[in-house]
Design a protein around this motif. Sequence first.
Motif, short mmCIF file in Angstrom:
data_model
loop_
_atom_site.label_atom_id
_atom_site.label_comp_id
_atom_site.label_asym_id
_atom_site.label_seq_id
_atom_site.Cartn_x
_atom_site.Cartn_y
_atom_site.Cartn_z
N ALA A 31 0.83 -1.21 0.00
CA ALA A 31 0.00 0.00 0.00
C ALA A 31 0.86 1.26 0.00
N VAL A 32 1.93 1.24 0.83
CA VAL A 32 2.84 2.40 0.88
C VAL A 32 3.50 2.62 -0.49
N ALA A 33 3.91 1.53 -1.15
CA ALA A 33 4.55 1.64 -2.47
C ALA A 33 3.57 2.22 -3.49
N ILE A 34 2.34 1.75 -3.41
CA ILE A 34 1.32 2.27 -4.34
C ILE A 34 1.07 3.76 -4.09
N ASP B 100 3.65 10.19 -9.42
CA ASP B 100 3.02 10.44 -10.71
C ASP B 100 2.18 11.71 -10.69
N THR B 101 1.48 11.91 -9.56
CA THR B 101 0.66 13.11 -9.44
C THR B 101 1.52 14.36 -9.50
N ARG B 102 2.64 14.31 -8.78
CA ARG B 102 3.54 15.47 -8.81
C ARG B 102 4.06 15.72 -10.23
N ARG B 103 4.46 14.62 -10.92
CA ARG B 103 4.99 14.77 -12.28
C ARG B 103 3.91 15.29 -13.24
N LEU B 104 2.68 14.80 -13.08
CA LEU B 104 1.60 15.28 -13.93
C LEU B 104 1.30 16.76 -13.68
N THR B 105 1.35 17.15 -12.40
CA THR B 105 1.12 18.55 -12.06
C THR B 105 2.20 19.45 -12.66
N ASP B 106 3.47 19.02 -12.49
CA ASP B 106 4.57 19.79 -13.09
C ASP B 106 4.43 19.85 -14.61
N TYR B 107 4.03 18.75 -15.21
CA TYR B 107 3.87 18.69 -16.67
C TYR B 107 2.78 19.64 -17.13
N ALA B 108 1.67 19.67 -16.35
CA ALA B 108 0.57 20.58 -16.69
C ALA B 108 1.02 22.03 -16.62
N SER C 187 5.31 27.12 -25.76
CA SER C 187 4.86 27.54 -27.08
C SER C 187 5.20 26.49 -28.14
N ALA C 188 5.71 25.35 -27.71
CA ALA C 188 6.04 24.25 -28.61
C ALA C 188 5.67 22.94 -27.91
N PRO C 189 5.49 21.86 -28.66
CA PRO C 189 5.12 20.58 -28.03
C PRO C 189 6.14 20.12 -27.00
N VAL C 190 5.63 19.62 -25.84
CA VAL C 190 6.48 19.11 -24.76
C VAL C 190 6.16 17.63 -24.57
N PRO C 191 7.16 16.74 -24.68
CA PRO C 191 6.89 15.31 -24.52
C PRO C 191 6.48 14.99 -23.09
N PRO C 192 5.64 13.96 -22.88
CA PRO C 192 5.21 13.59 -21.52
C PRO C 192 6.39 13.09 -20.69
N PRO C 193 6.35 13.26 -19.36
CA PRO C 193 7.42 12.75 -18.50
C PRO C 193 7.30 11.24 -18.32
N GLU C 194 8.36 10.63 -17.78
CA GLU C 194 8.31 9.20 -17.46
C GLU C 194 7.44 8.99 -16.22
N LEU C 195 6.49 8.09 -16.31
CA LEU C 195 5.54 7.83 -15.22
C LEU C 195 5.54 6.35 -14.88
N ASP C 196 5.12 6.04 -13.65
CA ASP C 196 5.16 4.66 -13.18
C ASP C 196 3.87 3.90 -13.46
N SER C 197 2.76 4.59 -13.49
CA SER C 197 1.48 3.89 -13.65
C SER C 197 0.94 4.05 -15.07
N ILE C 198 0.22 3.07 -15.53
CA ILE C 198 -0.37 3.11 -16.85
C ILE C 198 -1.43 4.22 -16.93
N THR C 199 -2.19 4.35 -15.83
CA THR C 199 -3.24 5.38 -15.81
C THR C 199 -2.64 6.76 -15.99
N ALA C 200 -1.52 7.03 -15.26
CA ALA C 200 -0.87 8.33 -15.38
C ALA C 200 -0.33 8.55 -16.78
N GLU C 201 0.17 7.47 -17.40
CA GLU C 201 0.66 7.58 -18.77
C GLU C 201 -0.47 7.94 -19.72
N PHE C 202 -1.65 7.32 -19.55
CA PHE C 202 -2.81 7.66 -20.36
C PHE C 202 -3.18 9.14 -20.19
#
Length: 471
Positions: free
Chosen positions: A51-54, A61-69, A76-91
Motif C-alpha cells: 500500500a505504501v509503495a502504491i 506520478d501526481t507530482r509529475r503530472l502537475t509539473d507537466y501541466a 509555445s512548442a510541443p512538450v513530450p510527456p514525463p516518465e511515469l510509473d502507472s499506466i493510468t498516469a501515462e494515459f
Amino acid sequence: MRWYEVRPVRFVLIGVALVGPTAAILLSLLLAGHVEAGVALPALLVNVVVAVAILRMIQTDTRRLTDYAEVLGEASAPVPPPELDSITAEFIASAMARAQQAWLDRESKDAGRAGLFEAVIDQLHDPVILLGPGREVRRANQAACRMFGDRLLDRDLASSVRTPSLLEATDAVLAGGASRSVDVLLPVPVERTLQARVKPFRTPGEEGPLLVLLTLHDITMLKRAEQMRADFVANASHELRTPLAALIGFIETLRGPAKDDPAAHERFLAIMFDQSNRMSRLVNDLLSLSRIEMDEHSPPTEQVDVAKIVRNVAATLELRAASRKVKLRLDLADLLPPVVGDEDQLSQVFQNLIDNAIKYGKEQTEVTIALTAPVGSKAGAVRGPAVMVAVTDRGDGIARTHLPRLTERFYRVDPARSRALGGTGLGLAIVKHIVNRHRGRLIIDSEVGKGSTFTVILPAVKGVATKREAG
C-alpha cells in the motif's frame, strides 16, 4: 505548495482504503482461529508495504503530472510527456500532450489568419487608422505611417493631423455618433485632398470601449479633374479668343475686299499660319499641364541621369540659339548622382528653361547651364543628396515684384513681347508642377539689366554617383 502537499489526509484515506479490507479479513480469520498470529502479522505487514509503495507511486506520478501541466501552460512548442510509473498516469499524460498539440495547432492557424489579415491591411493603398477612446492611435497600416510619419502610433491623432473637421468628426463618433465622411486637405509636400470615413468600431465578441476606424481615400485626381475642366474652359476661351478673332477677321477679308489681291493673300496667310501655330502650342501646353497636374501627387520611381538629359536638350536647341546669336555653355560637375525622376518630364523642364533663356537673352551673349551636387544648406529645401541645375541668361532681367507670380498660368511680365516670341504663358507653370512632382524646388533669381537664373534642385539617389561622360 501543491494540493497533494497541503492535504496529506487524502493519501492517508487512500492508504486505509488499500490496507483496510485485507486487515479486516486477516483479523476475522485470526479471531476465528483459522489463521495463526505468526502468519497473519507478516501478511498484514506485506499488505502495508504494498500500500505504501502504491501511495508513493501515486504521489510521484501526481507530482509529475502537475509539473507537466504547468509546463504545458507556458510552452509555445510541443512538450513530450514525463516518465511515469502507472499506466493510468501515462494515459492521462498522453491525453494532455494531445490536447496541447491541438491547442498549438489552433493557435498557429489563428496566428496565421491574424498575420494574413495584418499583411493585407498593411499592403492596402489607402491609409487605415484605429483610434482608441481617447483619440490615441492604436494601430496604423504602412500607408498611414508613410503619409503621417512613424511617430503617429500611440499619440493623439491631433498631433499628426491638424484638420479641425476630421478631429470634430472623430470626437463625435467616439461620443456615440453615427459614421461620418469629411474631406481632408494636406498642403505638403504636394497639395492633396483625401476623403476620410470615420466609423465606430468594437472588437467582435468583446465588451470593450468604443473605438474608431478611420480610413482615408485619395480623391486628389477627382478634385483636380473637376478643377482642370473648369480652368481649361476659362483659360482656353480667354487665350484662344484673340487668335481666333484674328483668323476670322483675315478669312473675312480674304473672302471680301482682298479676294483678288495676291499680295494680301500672301501676307494674310502667313499671319494666319502664325496664329494657328500659336493656338496649337497653346492647346498642347494646356493638355501637357493637365496631365502633369493629374500625376503631381504621385512621385516618379525610376533613376535617370540628369547630365545626359541636359546635354540632349542643349544639343536640340543649338540651332535655335545660333539663330539668335546666343552661345550655350555647359558646366557639369565630374561626379553627379542619378535622380529619381521621369526622363520625359525632366526633358520638358530643361527644354522650357533653356528655350526661355535663349528667347529672352540678349544677342551676342551666353546662356550657361551649370550642374552641381550641392551639400548641406546649399541643397535648399531638399533633404539628403541633390542635383542642382542652374540656367543663367544675360537678358534684361525681371523686376523682383514679378518673381512670385512667374509660375502662375498665363502670367507674363511683358505680354506683347511674350506673344511676339511665341510664348503661351504656361511654360514656367509646367516647370513648377513637374518639379513639385519630383519633390524638388524651383528658385528664380533675377536682376534688372543683368539677367536671370532659374535653378532646379532635385533629390538624388543616396550613395550613388556617376562619372561625367566626355562631350
